[in-house]
Design a protein around this motif. Structure first.
Motif, PDB file in Angstrom:
ATOM      1  N   ILE A   2       0.935  -1.212   0.020  1.00 50.16           N
ATOM      2  CA  ILE A   2      -0.106   0.011   0.090  1.00 50.16           C
ATOM      3  C   ILE A   2       0.789   1.144  -0.066  1.00 50.16           C
ATOM      4  CG2 ILE A   2      -1.718   1.161   1.112  1.00 50.16           C
ATOM      5  CD1 ILE A   2      -2.525  -1.342   2.411  1.00 50.16           C
ATOM      6  N   PRO A   3       1.078   1.987  -0.849  1.00 50.69           N
ATOM      7  CA  PRO A   3       1.596   3.477  -1.201  1.00 50.69           C
ATOM      8  C   PRO A   3       0.849   4.242   0.175  1.00 50.69           C
ATOM      9  CG  PRO A   3       0.949   2.729  -3.112  1.00 50.69           C
ATOM     10  CD  PRO A   3       0.033   2.001  -2.313  1.00 50.69           C
ATOM     11  N   ARG A   4       1.923   4.814   0.831  1.00 50.99           N
ATOM     12  CA  ARG A   4       1.492   5.818   1.961  1.00 50.99           C
ATOM     13  C   ARG A   4       2.384   6.983   1.681  1.00 50.99           C
ATOM     14  NH1 ARG A   4      -2.751   3.342   4.889  1.00 50.99           N
ATOM     15  NH2 ARG A   4      -2.175   1.331   5.133  1.00 50.99           N
ATOM     16  N   MET A   5       1.544   7.875   0.785  1.00 53.29           N
ATOM     17  CA  MET A   5       2.298   9.244   0.420  1.00 53.29           C
ATOM     18  C   MET A   5       1.761  10.284   1.435  1.00 53.29           C
ATOM     19  SD  MET A   5       3.502   7.874  -2.055  1.00 53.29           S
ATOM     20  CE  MET A   5       3.835   9.012  -3.368  1.00 53.29           C
ATOM     21  N   TYR A   6       1.453  11.396   0.941  1.00 51.76           N
ATOM     22  CA  TYR A   6       1.234  12.481   1.866  1.00 51.76           C
ATOM     23  C   TYR A   6      -0.054  12.444   2.758  1.00 51.76           C
ATOM     24  CZ  TYR A   6       0.045  17.475   2.494  1.00 51.76           C
ATOM     25  OH  TYR A   6      -0.141  18.767   3.227  1.00 51.76           O
ATOM     26  N   HIS A   7       0.011  12.838   3.993  1.00 51.57           N
ATOM     27  CA  HIS A   7      -1.009  12.663   5.088  1.00 51.57           C
ATOM     28  C   HIS A   7      -0.966  11.119   5.351  1.00 51.57           C
ATOM     29  CE1 HIS A   7      -3.248  16.413   3.773  1.00 51.57           C
ATOM     30  NE2 HIS A   7      -2.215  16.714   4.540  1.00 51.57           N
ATOM     31  N   SER A   8       0.112  10.639   5.553  1.00 51.65           N
ATOM     32  CA  SER A   8      -0.015   9.174   6.006  1.00 51.65           C
ATOM     33  C   SER A   8       0.864   9.117   7.609  1.00 51.65           C
ATOM     34  CB  SER A   8       1.314   8.139   5.302  1.00 51.65           C
ATOM     35  OG  SER A   8       0.439   8.084   4.065  1.00 51.65           O
ATOM     36  N   THR A   9       0.298   8.202   8.508  1.00 48.35           N
ATOM     37  CA  THR A   9       0.877   8.097   9.827  1.00 48.35           C
ATOM     38  C   THR A   9       1.357   6.771  10.236  1.00 48.35           C
ATOM     39  OG1 THR A   9      -1.359   8.009  10.469  1.00 48.35           O
ATOM     40  CG2 THR A   9      -0.448  10.275  10.562  1.00 48.35           C
ATOM     41  N   ALA A  10       2.083   6.833  11.320  1.00 45.63           N
ATOM     42  CA  ALA A  10       2.597   5.482  11.865  1.00 45.63           C
ATOM     43  C   ALA A  10       2.910   5.816  13.315  1.00 45.63           C
ATOM     44  CB  ALA A  10       3.641   5.168  11.203  1.00 45.63           C
ATOM     45  N   ILE A  11       2.298   4.858  14.209  1.00 43.23           N
ATOM     46  CA  ILE A  11       2.723   5.061  15.657  1.00 43.23           C
ATOM     47  C   ILE A  11       3.099   3.536  16.108  1.00 43.23           C
ATOM     48  CG2 ILE A  11       1.258   7.006  15.895  1.00 43.23           C
ATOM     49  CD1 ILE A  11      -1.025   5.076  17.351  1.00 43.23           C
ATOM     50  N   LEU A  12       3.783   3.471  17.509  1.00 41.88           N
ATOM     51  CA  LEU A  12       4.065   2.307  17.974  1.00 41.88           C
ATOM     52  C   LEU A  12       2.716   1.794  18.965  1.00 41.88           C
ATOM     53  CD1 LEU A  12       6.265   0.171  19.126  1.00 41.88           C
ATOM     54  CD2 LEU A  12       6.801   1.912  20.820  1.00 41.88           C
TER      55      LEU A  12
END
Length: 544
Positions: A383-393
């Motif tokens: 899945i491309p994660r471009m502008y306005h993507s996020t990630a958290i632990l």
């Protein structure tokens, strides 16, 4: 079509369909699709101490794919898109049950900021249009929803950065055309804004590159603030710059919209008289990339990281080269002290339709390895994660990944990268089943334990396999408010530990000392892990 044209659109979809991303030189990690459609784009994310994640995008996207419950509608005469909107623009994701529910947010939270205060509430600030001076609160309680305070900010905050302070307040720094900072909550002595000329000095005309500045609380209580390509140390109590750092070699910008990312590397030797602190800045876009993208030319992203010991008397940047160039990447501290670099693109910049060439492979950065051997390429997502993507632990050691909306509204067809409503998890290789017998399990303290600064604490844990006593550590991680490639308030502390003792039956005890001051670890909720041979336990929550 907005940019790229029909040929470009079909070309990239063929690439994503048939390409075999870089797997042969990838070390590990795996992916799991959690939700096919949460209804909104995950533009902002925060994990709370009830293991639920608050996710939101913006109210001026138009109608989302998730209806508000019980016929509730948002009526906002100031809205620029849909004035009466019966769809949600925020959700609460329950990690344990892998489920979500719609939340109601009134004013526009687009490109806003926030931090969790010591009692566990998310205090969220700013946004766009009628939301630019608003303060909102979300409590970690069953069935809770957003509470809106109103115009609690002294200035408009759009693309600003927040950080929790040692006294429990938060500081709100910068934003579009705001070369200043303020505090929340307000007091009689801190009700106004405070000028920060450094933000004006790092503002590139008509491009900016000074938005969402990278801000970290230093071990001396001052704030390290990075904007564009250089940094200062701010004594916010006296509104005085106490140190100026050199510019990153090469001079390329790293802040929005030339969006790189940054982390404060793990703090260790916490009982020492002098605690060192290092910052790592990775990726971004070369000078001029934003202007060129506006003309349809997408310049390759930066493939460098810059690392600096911010506590040195004469600090200097040390440059490193990543396996992939990356703009709009996220950097997440893992429980074992390594850094995950994930999401983003290999060309272009942040901005509507301005990114190209999605980078699907995450990278693990090992700060304690020798220079030149710190990066490890991981297995790719699809899945491309471009502008306005996020990630958290997350508390179980996974990394929650969502978002990608490079358009003015929700766009699912005839665009290069459709609005992305899927939620997925990345499993670092330490979660592989082959390491199960080496993975610790915390027996005590119990989750939600209350701890004090400088407290000696006996931590009991079990390990099914053979224990390597000299490879046991205990870490505390402050969960981040992540948006636009920066994880605000994120920090990891390696607790000073005494010798591990055996209690029999594969059970062990280690005595650790918690951080001695709020300069090292501001009061609040932390994820607490025992790590064995780089393999973390499932975390527990502790309140410092």
């Amino acid at each position: 079509m907005k940019l790229g044209g029909t040929l470009s659109f079909f070309f990239w979809h063929l690439v994503l369909l048939f390409a075999r991303p870089y797997v042969t030189d990838a070390a590990g990690g795996r992916w799991q699709l959690l939700q096919r459609n949460i209804g909104i784009a995950a533009m902002h994310m925060q994990l709370l101490n009830n293991d639920r994640v608050v996710i939101f995008d913006r109210t001026d996207f138009g109608r989302s794919n998730l209806s508000l419950p019980n016929g509730k509608c948002r009526n906002d005469p100031d809205e620029t898109a849909v004035k009466i909107d019966c769809t949600a623009h925020s959700v609460e994701y329950d990690v344990a049950s892998n489920s979500f529910r719609a939340l109601f947010v009134q004013t526009d939270v687009w490109c806003s900021s926030g931090s969790v205060v010591p009692d566990g509430r998310l205090i969220q600030t700013g946004g766009f249009n009628d939301g630019e001076r608003k303060v909102r609160i979300f409590k970690p309680c069953s069935g809770c929803d957003w509470e809106e305070i109103g115009d609690g900010l002294a200035a408009r905050r759009w693309y600003a950065t927040n950080h929790i302070l040692p006294d429990g307040r938060q500081i709100v720094i910068g934003g579009r055309r705001q070369f200043n900072y303020e505090f929340y909550p307000k007091t009689s002595s801190s009700s106004n804004t405070y000028s920060l000329p450094f933000l004006a000095q790092t503002n590139d005309a008509n491009i900016e590159n000074n938005l969402y500045p990278f801000v970290f609380l230093n071990v001396d209580g001052n704030l390290f603030i990075f904007s564009n390509n250089r940094a200062v140390l701010l004594d916010y109590a006296r509104n005085k710059i106490v140190k100026t750092y050199p510019a990153i070699p090469g001079g390329d910008p790293r802040c929005y919209p030339s969006t790189g990312s940054a982390v404060l590397l793990p703090l260790k030797n916490l009982q020492a008289q002098f605690v060192e602190a290092e910052v790592l800045v990775c990726g971004g876009a070369p000078k001029g990339s934003y202007s060129q993208a506006a003309k349809g030319k997408f310049i390759g992203a930066l493939n460098t990281c810059a690392r600096i010991k911010i506590t040195d008397k004469d600090p200097q940047w040390v440059m490193e080269t990543m396996p992939r160039a990356r703009v709009m990447g996220d950097m997440i501290l893992l429980p074992n002290g390594n850094v995950l670099i994930i999401n983003g693109a290999a060309a272009g910049t942040a901005g509507w339709e301005y990114g190209r060439n999605p980078v699907l492979n995450p990278v693990i950065y090992r700060p304690n390895s020798k220079l030149g051997s710190r990066f490890e390429l991981e297995n790719p997502t699809t899945i491309p994660r471009m502008y306005h993507s996020t990630a958290i632990l997350l508390r179980d050691g996974r990394v929650l990944v969502g978002g990608s909306n490079p358009h003015i509204g929700y766009e699912f067809n005839n665009v290069l990268f459709p609005t992305e409503l899927r939620l997925e998890a990345f499993y670092p290789s330490y979660l592989d089943t082959e390491f199960s017998n080496l993975r610790p399990q915390i027996l005590s303290p119990a989750s939600q334990a209350k701890l004090n600064h400088g407290q000696k604490l006996r931590v009991r844990f079990s390990v099914a396999g053979k224990l390597a006593q000299n490879l046991v550590s205990v870490t505390m991680v402050a969960p981040s408010f992540t948006t636009h490639s920066f994880s605000m308030n994120h920090r990891l502390l390696l607790l000073s530990a005494a010798k591990v003792t055996s209690l029999g039956n594969s059970r062990y005890e280690v005595q650790v000392t918690t951080p001695g001051s709020a300069y090292l670890a501001p009061s609040g909720y932390y994820l607490f892990f025992v790590v064995h041979q780089d393999i973390p336990s499932q975390g527990i929550w502790v309140q410092l």
